[in-house]
Design a protein around this motif. Sequence first.
Motif, PDB file in Angstrom:
ATOM      1  N   SER A  84      39.638   8.002  22.337  1.00 18.41           N
ATOM      2  CA  SER A  84      38.628   8.708  21.541  1.00 18.41           C
ATOM      3  C   SER A  84      38.080   7.819  20.426  1.00 18.41           C
ATOM      4  O   SER A  84      36.887   7.888  20.092  1.00 18.41           O
ATOM      5  CB  SER A  84      39.212  10.002  20.963  1.00 18.41           C
ATOM      6  OG  SER A  84      40.240   9.731  20.034  1.00 18.41           O
ATOM      7  N   VAL A  85      38.923   6.948  19.878  1.00 19.56           N
ATOM      8  CA  VAL A  85      38.469   6.001  18.854  1.00 19.56           C
ATOM      9  C   VAL A  85      37.453   5.025  19.441  1.00 19.56           C
ATOM     10  O   VAL A  85      36.391   4.762  18.856  1.00 19.56           O
ATOM     11  CB  VAL A  85      39.664   5.236  18.250  1.00 19.56           C
ATOM     12  CG1 VAL A  85      39.175   4.106  17.344  1.00 19.56           C
ATOM     13  CG2 VAL A  85      40.570   6.179  17.482  1.00 19.56           C
ATOM     14  N   PHE A  86      37.758   4.484  20.617  1.00 15.49           N
ATOM     15  CA  PHE A  86      36.857   3.520  21.243  1.00 15.49           C
ATOM     16  C   PHE A  86      35.521   4.167  21.621  1.00 15.49           C
ATOM     17  O   PHE A  86      34.463   3.533  21.499  1.00 15.49           O
ATOM     18  CB  PHE A  86      37.514   2.896  22.471  1.00 15.49           C
ATOM     19  CG  PHE A  86      38.604   1.908  22.155  1.00 15.49           C
ATOM     20  CD1 PHE A  86      38.516   1.096  21.039  1.00 15.49           C
ATOM     21  CD2 PHE A  86      39.723   1.795  22.974  1.00 15.49           C
ATOM     22  CE1 PHE A  86      39.519   0.176  20.738  1.00 15.49           C
ATOM     23  CE2 PHE A  86      40.725   0.878  22.690  1.00 15.49           C
ATOM     24  CZ  PHE A  86      40.621   0.072  21.573  1.00 15.49           C
ATOM     25  N   TYR A  87      35.562   5.415  22.110  1.00 12.98           N
ATOM     26  CA  TYR A  87      34.303   6.110  22.402  1.00 12.98           C
ATOM     27  C   TYR A  87      33.479   6.294  21.122  1.00 12.98           C
ATOM     28  O   TYR A  87      32.254   6.115  21.126  1.00 12.98           O
ATOM     29  CB  TYR A  87      34.577   7.468  23.036  1.00 12.98           C
ATOM     30  CG  TYR A  87      34.640   7.447  24.541  1.00 12.98           C
ATOM     31  CD1 TYR A  87      33.563   7.015  25.299  1.00 12.98           C
ATOM     32  CD2 TYR A  87      35.775   7.883  25.220  1.00 12.98           C
ATOM     33  CE1 TYR A  87      33.621   6.998  26.691  1.00 12.98           C
ATOM     34  CE2 TYR A  87      35.838   7.874  26.604  1.00 12.98           C
ATOM     35  CZ  TYR A  87      34.755   7.438  27.334  1.00 12.98           C
ATOM     36  OH  TYR A  87      34.818   7.418  28.708  1.00 12.98           O
ATOM     37  N   ALA A  88      34.149   6.670  20.033  1.00 16.79           N
ATOM     38  CA  ALA A  88      33.431   6.877  18.775  1.00 16.79           C
ATOM     39  C   ALA A  88      32.789   5.577  18.288  1.00 16.79           C
ATOM     40  O   ALA A  88      31.654   5.577  17.796  1.00 16.79           O
ATOM     41  CB  ALA A  88      34.394   7.422  17.718  1.00 16.79           C
ATOM     42  N   ILE A  89      33.489   4.467  18.457  1.00 15.41           N
ATOM     43  CA  ILE A  89      32.935   3.173  18.039  1.00 15.41           C
ATOM     44  C   ILE A  89      31.739   2.789  18.911  1.00 15.41           C
ATOM     45  O   ILE A  89      30.718   2.289  18.419  1.00 15.41           O
ATOM     46  CB  ILE A  89      34.020   2.084  18.097  1.00 15.41           C
ATOM     47  CG1 ILE A  89      35.107   2.362  17.049  1.00 15.41           C
ATOM     48  CG2 ILE A  89      33.421   0.692  17.893  1.00 15.41           C
ATOM     49  CD1 ILE A  89      36.311   1.440  17.163  1.00 15.41           C
ATOM     50  N   SER A  90      31.847   3.051  20.230  1.00 16.46           N
ATOM     51  CA  SER A  90      30.771   2.643  21.140  1.00 16.46           C
ATOM     52  C   SER A  90      29.452   3.340  20.827  1.00 16.46           C
ATOM     53  O   SER A  90      28.372   2.793  21.088  1.00 16.46           O
ATOM     54  CB  SER A  90      31.173   2.931  22.593  1.00 16.46           C
ATOM     55  OG  SER A  90      31.166   4.330  22.875  1.00 16.46           O
ATOM     56  N   ALA A  91      29.510   4.553  20.271  1.00 17.33           N
ATOM     57  CA  ALA A  91      28.289   5.305  19.985  1.00 17.33           C
ATOM     58  C   ALA A  91      27.440   4.652  18.899  1.00 17.33           C
ATOM     59  O   ALA A  91      26.261   4.996  18.745  1.00 17.33           O
ATOM     60  CB  ALA A  91      28.635   6.732  19.578  1.00 17.33           C
ATOM     61  N   LEU A 102      31.163  -2.732  23.835  1.00 17.96           N
ATOM     62  CA  LEU A 102      32.011  -1.729  23.195  1.00 17.96           C
ATOM     63  C   LEU A 102      32.629  -0.763  24.207  1.00 17.96           C
ATOM     64  O   LEU A 102      33.640  -0.114  23.906  1.00 17.96           O
ATOM     65  CB  LEU A 102      31.199  -0.948  22.159  1.00 17.96           C
ATOM     66  CG  LEU A 102      30.773  -1.744  20.922  1.00 17.96           C
ATOM     67  CD1 LEU A 102      29.910  -0.893  20.005  1.00 17.96           C
ATOM     68  CD2 LEU A 102      31.994  -2.267  20.162  1.00 17.96           C
ATOM     69  N   LEU A 103      32.044  -0.671  25.404  1.00 21.96           N
ATOM     70  CA  LEU A 103      32.622   0.188  26.442  1.00 21.96           C
ATOM     71  C   LEU A 103      33.726  -0.511  27.232  1.00 21.96           C
ATOM     72  O   LEU A 103      34.493   0.151  27.933  1.00 21.96           O
ATOM     73  CB  LEU A 103      31.529   0.672  27.397  1.00 21.96           C
ATOM     74  CG  LEU A 103      30.610   1.769  26.861  1.00 21.96           C
ATOM     75  CD1 LEU A 103      29.501   2.078  27.862  1.00 21.96           C
ATOM     76  CD2 LEU A 103      31.389   3.045  26.525  1.00 21.96           C
ATOM     77  N   VAL A 104      33.827  -1.828  27.142  1.00 26.42           N
ATOM     78  CA  VAL A 104      34.896  -2.529  27.869  1.00 26.42           C
ATOM     79  C   VAL A 104      36.286  -2.080  27.399  1.00 26.42           C
ATOM     80  O   VAL A 104      37.148  -1.752  28.243  1.00 26.42           O
ATOM     81  CB  VAL A 104      34.730  -4.061  27.751  1.00 26.42           C
ATOM     82  CG1 VAL A 104      35.953  -4.781  28.328  1.00 26.42           C
ATOM     83  CG2 VAL A 104      33.475  -4.509  28.486  1.00 26.42           C
ATOM     84  N   PRO A 105      36.586  -2.022  26.083  1.00 29.63           N
ATOM     85  CA  PRO A 105      37.903  -1.493  25.683  1.00 29.63           C
ATOM     86  C   PRO A 105      38.098  -0.035  26.059  1.00 29.63           C
ATOM     87  O   PRO A 105      39.230   0.398  26.291  1.00 29.63           O
ATOM     88  CB  PRO A 105      37.932  -1.689  24.163  1.00 29.63           C
ATOM     89  CG  PRO A 105      36.520  -1.922  23.754  1.00 29.63           C
ATOM     90  CD  PRO A 105      35.842  -2.546  24.919  1.00 29.63           C
TER      91      PRO A 105
END
Length: 391
Positions: A84-91, A102-105
């Motif tokens: 959920s953290v990585f999704y939030a960062i990718s946005a 940003l979607l790779v992690p």
Amino acid sequence: MRFGIDLPPQIKVFGAFFIYSFCMGSLYPRLPAIQQAMGVGEGALGLALIGAAFGTLISLTFAGPIIERIGYRRTLLTAIPLLSVFYAISAWAQGPVMFFLLLVPVGLTIGCIEIIINLEADRVEHAIGRRIMNRAHAFWSFGFFSAGMVGSLVAQTGLSPQWHLAIMVPIVAVIALVLLGRYEPAEHRSGGSTDAAPRFARPTGAILVLVGVCLSAMILEGAGIDWSAIYMRDEFDAAPFWAGFAVALGAGAQAVTRFFADAFVERWSPAVVARGLLAISGLGALLVFFTPVWWLAYVGFALIGVGTSALFPLAMSAAAQRTDRPAAVNVAALAQISFVSFLLGPPMLGYIAEHFGIRWAFGVGIPLVILGLLMADAVGTRRQAQPVPAE
């Protein structure tokens, strides 16, 4: 230290599938807003979206030994909140290249979770003596449906995708700890092979036929996840809620079908069930492709959800039951070559949508449905004793 609710092992499995997909599903109802903020077309957005698939492929190939060293419990309880953290960062990506990176992690984390929860479902299924695999994947779809509904409602309020996904981080973390805080990995299957499956397994002709059976399901499911919200916005000028609702509707229809799929497979042959599902998904694709009215598009998305629900598990089960090679090798071959379609699907559909129109992102599935109908006997004309994980 243990926390959370003490639940039966199969309920923990269902909870893991649910919260994992609830976390994943938060992004897709917000793709129209993310695309608009980046100011790019469907082709560039499609290329960016393969970042998650690229990371997942790496993780599925190499993460197994690392997870064994860290431990299943520690990895799962860390990976779900981290996702959920990585999704939030990718946005927060300002362009498609940054979005891809940003979607790779995100994909690396997804692969770890996939390995753990599918193995856990298989081992719990063996331990309790009844099948739960399709039902577990039904809860994956229920989680995606719930995230789609929440995302649609939040989009309608005008809250940005960045703040929406940031708010999801503590929510996902708390739910994961409550449902999985007392999770302990189930024992390995007794009597099974301990040999590791090869990292890259060569597909045989028979495996390629099974790919043909389920290829339309993978392409149409991906189209529904990635492009249905944008389709409703572009074709019918749908408000944010109703655009996101298309994502939720397909996932909800898929969830209900998966929940009852085992009973249908036991009553009729896998080939009959496969043909029925292919026909339903084909009708859904035709409706989405041709309809001039918004409500028939929703009917089409629901039919696509039903039709794509169990084709991949049926194909995986047929691969596992072949006797030409060890089951692990055949399953790995089907999984790897099928995953290529997930890797290539977003950019291919994005290019098609940008150059020929968004309807063609769904229209390309129609000939693939016909191909599947011609090859449906490959999944078996007898009852399958045990399904194998999808996703």
